[in-house]
Design a protein around this motif. Structure first.
Motif, PDB file in Angstrom:
ATOM      1  N   UNK A   1       1.012  -1.185   0.065  1.00  0.00           N
ATOM      2  CA  UNK A   1       0.161   0.223   0.053  1.00  0.00           C
ATOM      3  C   UNK A   1       0.932   0.920  -0.365  1.00  0.00           C
ATOM      4  N   UNK A   2       2.168   1.092   0.824  1.00  0.00           N
ATOM      5  CA  UNK A   2       2.814   2.463   1.447  1.00  0.00           C
ATOM      6  C   UNK A   2       3.823   2.318  -0.500  1.00  0.00           C
ATOM      7  N   UNK A   3       3.175   1.725  -1.195  1.00  0.00           N
ATOM      8  CA  UNK A   3       4.398   1.665  -2.655  1.00  0.00           C
ATOM      9  C   UNK A   3       3.826   2.644  -3.520  1.00  0.00           C
ATOM     10  N   UNK A   4       5.094   2.546  -4.680  1.00  0.00           N
ATOM     11  CA  UNK A   4       4.432   3.212  -5.867  1.00  0.00           C
ATOM     12  C   UNK A   4       3.275   2.814  -6.896  1.00  0.00           C
ATOM     13  N   UNK A   5       3.577   1.045  -6.620  1.00  0.00           N
ATOM     14  CA  UNK A   5       2.934  -0.007  -7.161  1.00  0.00           C
ATOM     15  C   UNK A   5       1.810   0.670  -8.102  1.00  0.00           C
ATOM     16  N   UNK A   6       1.189   1.233  -9.127  1.00  0.00           N
ATOM     17  CA  UNK A   6      -0.260   1.081  -9.264  1.00  0.00           C
ATOM     18  C   UNK A   6      -0.544   0.187 -10.486  1.00  0.00           C
ATOM     19  N   UNK A   7      -0.019  -1.106 -10.746  1.00  0.00           N
ATOM     20  CA  UNK A   7      -0.783  -2.134 -10.984  1.00  0.00           C
ATOM     21  C   UNK A   7       0.046  -3.556 -10.737  1.00  0.00           C
ATOM     22  N   UNK A   8      -0.343  -4.140 -10.383  1.00  0.00           N
ATOM     23  CA  UNK A   8       0.184  -5.726  -9.655  1.00  0.00           C
ATOM     24  C   UNK A   8      -0.801  -6.602  -9.950  1.00  0.00           C
ATOM     25  N   UNK A   9      -0.739  -7.807 -10.367  1.00  0.00           N
ATOM     26  CA  UNK A   9      -1.056  -9.081 -10.620  1.00  0.00           C
ATOM     27  C   UNK A   9      -0.240 -10.701  -9.629  1.00  0.00           C
ATOM     28  N   UNK A  10      -0.599 -10.917  -8.906  1.00  0.00           N
ATOM     29  CA  UNK A  10      -0.498 -12.184  -8.321  1.00  0.00           C
ATOM     30  C   UNK A  10      -1.100 -13.200  -8.778  1.00  0.00           C
ATOM     31  N   UNK A  11      -2.317 -13.321  -9.535  1.00  0.00           N
ATOM     32  CA  UNK A  11      -2.674 -14.310  -9.615  1.00  0.00           C
ATOM     33  C   UNK A  11      -2.825 -15.210  -9.841  1.00  0.00           C
ATOM     34  N   UNK A  12      -3.400 -16.957  -9.197  1.00  0.00           N
ATOM     35  CA  UNK A  12      -3.196 -17.766  -9.807  1.00  0.00           C
ATOM     36  C   UNK A  12      -1.687 -18.080  -8.962  1.00  0.00           C
ATOM     37  N   UNK A  13      -1.543 -18.096  -7.381  1.00  0.00           N
ATOM     38  CA  UNK A  13      -0.349 -18.580  -6.634  1.00  0.00           C
ATOM     39  C   UNK A  13      -1.104 -19.096  -5.819  1.00  0.00           C
ATOM     40  N   UNK A  14      -0.207 -19.228  -4.325  1.00  0.00           N
ATOM     41  CA  UNK A  14      -0.814 -20.055  -3.235  1.00  0.00           C
ATOM     42  C   UNK A  14      -0.752 -19.000  -2.019  1.00  0.00           C
ATOM     43  N   UNK A  15      -1.142 -17.607  -2.350  1.00  0.00           N
ATOM     44  CA  UNK A  15      -1.116 -17.153  -1.282  1.00  0.00           C
ATOM     45  C   UNK A  15      -2.107 -16.661  -0.145  1.00  0.00           C
ATOM     46  N   UNK A  16      -1.389 -16.333   1.156  1.00  0.00           N
ATOM     47  CA  UNK A  16      -2.283 -16.927   1.835  1.00  0.00           C
ATOM     48  C   UNK A  16      -2.667 -18.218   2.813  1.00  0.00           C
ATOM     49  N   UNK A  17      -3.649 -18.230   2.616  1.00  0.00           N
ATOM     50  CA  UNK A  17      -4.577 -19.576   3.192  1.00  0.00           C
ATOM     51  C   UNK A  17      -5.855 -18.983   3.834  1.00  0.00           C
ATOM     52  N   UNK A  18      -6.823 -20.883   3.304  1.00  0.00           N
ATOM     53  CA  UNK A  18      -7.837 -21.170   3.609  1.00  0.00           C
ATOM     54  C   UNK A  18      -8.589 -19.953   4.623  1.00  0.00           C
ATOM     55  N   UNK A  19      -9.331 -19.626   4.776  1.00  0.00           N
ATOM     56  CA  UNK A  19      -9.992 -18.992   5.512  1.00  0.00           C
ATOM     57  C   UNK A  19      -9.098 -17.815   6.487  1.00  0.00           C
ATOM     58  N   UNK A  20      -7.713 -17.638   5.575  1.00  0.00           N
ATOM     59  CA  UNK A  20      -7.326 -16.316   6.549  1.00  0.00           C
ATOM     60  C   UNK A  20      -7.401 -14.735   5.618  1.00  0.00           C
TER      61      UNK A  20
END
Length: 618
Positions: free
Chosen positions: A561-580
């Motif tokens: 959120x604090x970065x200058x990134x305006x376009x971000x794509x991390x779809x189809x990864x295993x980020x986070x976890x179930x229920x998080x």
């Protein structure tokens, strides 16, 4: 042959020579005596004694004469005939304290050489092979030999003699070779002293260095360039300050820029030239002065090749090919009607060869020195190496190779001083891979190169020379890279990086994001593992980041959120976890709520099935 027969043959030869000499009235001239021995000056033995060989090479009969001393002997013949011979010098053990000395003399014809024979006692001692060493004014590394029966200590009296160490420990041999660095001498002749100690024994070596003298070395004394050439270069080495003058007094107008002078050292003299649009060649003599020395350099510029010359070159290329695809060139028609040929200002500036086949790529290609665009499209080669002559393509801006076989670049491509874009590609839709794909160091060193693209190729690695390049856009789409090297982060002008669909399988390469002007980075479909390091978000210039379709795990950091990134794509990864739950700051950030900015691909809540935040609203 026995000695008696040998003497008879020699006497017959002598009689024949005397009988045939009317002018000399019976005199016979023999060749000058020649004698070489090895070692040349001394044989040095340790206290225990040993056997050492003495080699003799001469064109005369020779004799060895031993000096005084019963502590050594000469084994072998005391005399011999011309040729290569050898005797052994054997020293017995020295039970005394001090060293002992004698001499051996070798006589061959009129030439005589003496050799010192020395044996150390039990007392620490040393013998120097050379007491005076001459050094040229340029200085440099000099070697010297110390014979000793113990460790020795070296010290320089004069600061222009530099030793790597002060104390040296001898090995088990009788002599060791040491080095000293002599500084350059910009003044008058000088003498320096090097002290050598072995226990209480001390000796010294004198170094005599010549004073400075004017010296000019030119790589070539005449440089001939083509009429289209805008740069003439030649290597100069000068021993002192140097200046440039021109025969006749003034620099000719067709040399638009040139050096005026400089300090001592090695330089590349660069003369900028106008194109020679005249019908005759142009010549200029440059005078380079250093001290009282003058060295001439002749620059010759040939006339520009005309359109008719390009036509003949194209015909030679056409005849050298085994097949031409669907291209048919009518030599009786204008070049402008030939398929794949582009003209500008009566020169061939573009050449597109589609489905041509060559046994060897013809050397005539290099004569098209007006090319700005060159494309090999689905061509086949028995030998895919481009000829060295393509180094003449100094105006080439765009080079492309498309199909199943990549060309091989020679070292001369470093002369492509205008190259901007390199495009190498297979065919995705037909499942074709460009084989033999390599990015050579010579291309990376071209200062004008800004875009490098490899699509659907077997490119296996990127050269470290990229770190020093001016490349702004780097693309490797569907290749065989197994790593994303850290040195990409040293590319000072890298603006856009795409390495996609390669079998990388490593953690996210953090060092890559050190590239100071990197704005867009796509590392999707590379099998990247581990978490997304927070250092990625700290990049000062990063605007677009695509890490989709990898094997990334863990939670997204609020540093996003604090970065200058305006376009971000991390779809189809295993980020986070179930229920998080995804961080509220990230969920509510408008950059990631409205995904239309990147065609809806930045939907960070939609992960693979059974992984990640299945519902970002929970």
């Amino acid at each position: 042959m026995n000695k008696k027969l040998s003497r008879n043959v020699w006497w017959m030869l002598l009689t024949l020579l005397v009988g045939c000499s009317d002018d000399k009235k019976g005199e016979m001239v023999l060749p000058e005596s020649n004698l070489t021995i090895n070692p040349e000056t001394e044989l040095v033995f340790q206290q225990a004694g040993a056997s050492m060989p003495l080699s003799i090479s001469t064109n005369r009969n020779w004799t060895v004469m031993k000096g005084e001393g019963s502590w050594y002997r000469v084994e072998g013949d005391e005399s011999g005939e011309p040729g290569e011979s050898s005797v052994n010098v054997v020293a017995t053990e020295n039970g005394g304290i001090e060293k002992r000395e004698s001499k051996i003399a070798i006589q061959a014809g009129t030439e005589k050489k003496e050799l010192n024979v020395i044996q150390f006692g039990s007392e620490p001692d040393l013998v120097l092979t050379e007491k005076e060493i001459n050094v040229e004014y340029q200085g440099g590394i000099r070697e010297f030999v110390v014979n000793s029966n113990t460790g020795v200590e070296l010290s320089a009296v004069d600061d222009w003699l530099r030793l790597p160490e002060k104390t040296y420990v001898m090995d088990n041999t009788v002599s060791n070779v040491f080095t000293v660095y002599c500084m350059p001498n910009d003044n008058e002749k000088r003498t320096g002293k090097l002290i050598v100690k072995a226990g209480s024994k001390e000796d010294y070596i004198s170094f005599v260095q010549e004073g400075w003298k004017a010296e000019i070395i030119l790589e070539r004394e005449e440089v001939v360039v083509g009429g289209m050439k805008k740069l003439c270069e030649v290597m100069l080495t000068a021993s002192g300050d140097w200046t440039i003058e021109y025969e006749g007094g003034n620099r000719p107008g067709w040399i638009t820029d040139a050096p005026q002078g400089g300090k001592k050292g090695a330089f590349v003299l660069s003369f900028e030239l106008d194109q020679n649009l005249e019908a005759i060649q142009r010549t200029c003599q440059v005078l380079i002065r250093c001290g009282s020395l003058t060295k001439p350099l002749t620059i010759v510029q040939l006339p520009v090749l005309k359109r008719e010359r390009d036509s003949l070159v194209l015909q030679a290329i056409y005849r050298a090919a085994n097949s031409h695809g669907n291209d048919t060139w009518n030599f009786d028609s204008a070049i402008s009607k030939w398929n794949g040929v582009k003209l500008q200002d009566n020169r061939v500036v573009g050449l597109h060869l589609h489905e041509w086949t060559f046994y060897n790529i013809p050397v005539e290609l290099g004569e098209l020195d007006g090319l700005t665009e060159m494309t090999f499209s689905y061509c086949l080669f028995n030998d895919p190496k481009l000829p060295d002559e393509v180094g003449n393509w100094s105006k080439l801006d765009n080079f492309s190779c498309i199909g199943t076989q990549s060309v091989i670049f020679p070292e001369t491509v470093k002369e492509w001083s205008s190259l901007g874009t390199l495009f190498m590609s297979g065919d995705y839709f037909q499942g074709m891979t460009l084989e033999g794909a390599v990015l050579p160091d010579a291309l990376c060193g071209i200062s004008t190169l800004h875009t490098v693209s490899f699509y659907h190729s077997d490119l296996k690695e990127l050269p470290e020379a990229l770190a020093q390049s001016n490349v702004e856009i780097l693309v490797v789409e569907t290749g065989q890279l197994t790593q994303i090297p850290d040195f990409l982060g040293k590319m000072t002008k890298l603006f856009s990086l795409l390495i996609r669909n390669c079998p990388v399988g490593t953690p996210v390469p953090v060092k890559v994001f050190d590239a100071p002007v990197l704005r867009s980075c796509n590392l999707s479909h590379d099998g990247l593992t581990g978490t997304i390091p927070e250092e990625v978000y700290s990049s000062s210039s990063l605007y677009e980041l695509n890490l989709a379709a990898n094997n990334l795990t863990g939670d997204l950091s609020e540093a996003l959120v604090d970065s200058g990134i305006q376009m971000f794509d991390v779809v189809q990864n295993r980020l986070g976890g179930i229920g998080k739950k995804l961080s509220e700051r990230i969920k509510l950030d408008p950059r990631f709520i409205d995904t239309r900015a990147w065609n809806g691909s930045a939907q960070i809540c939609k992960q693979q099935e059974n992984y990640g935040w299945s519902n970002c609203e929970n």
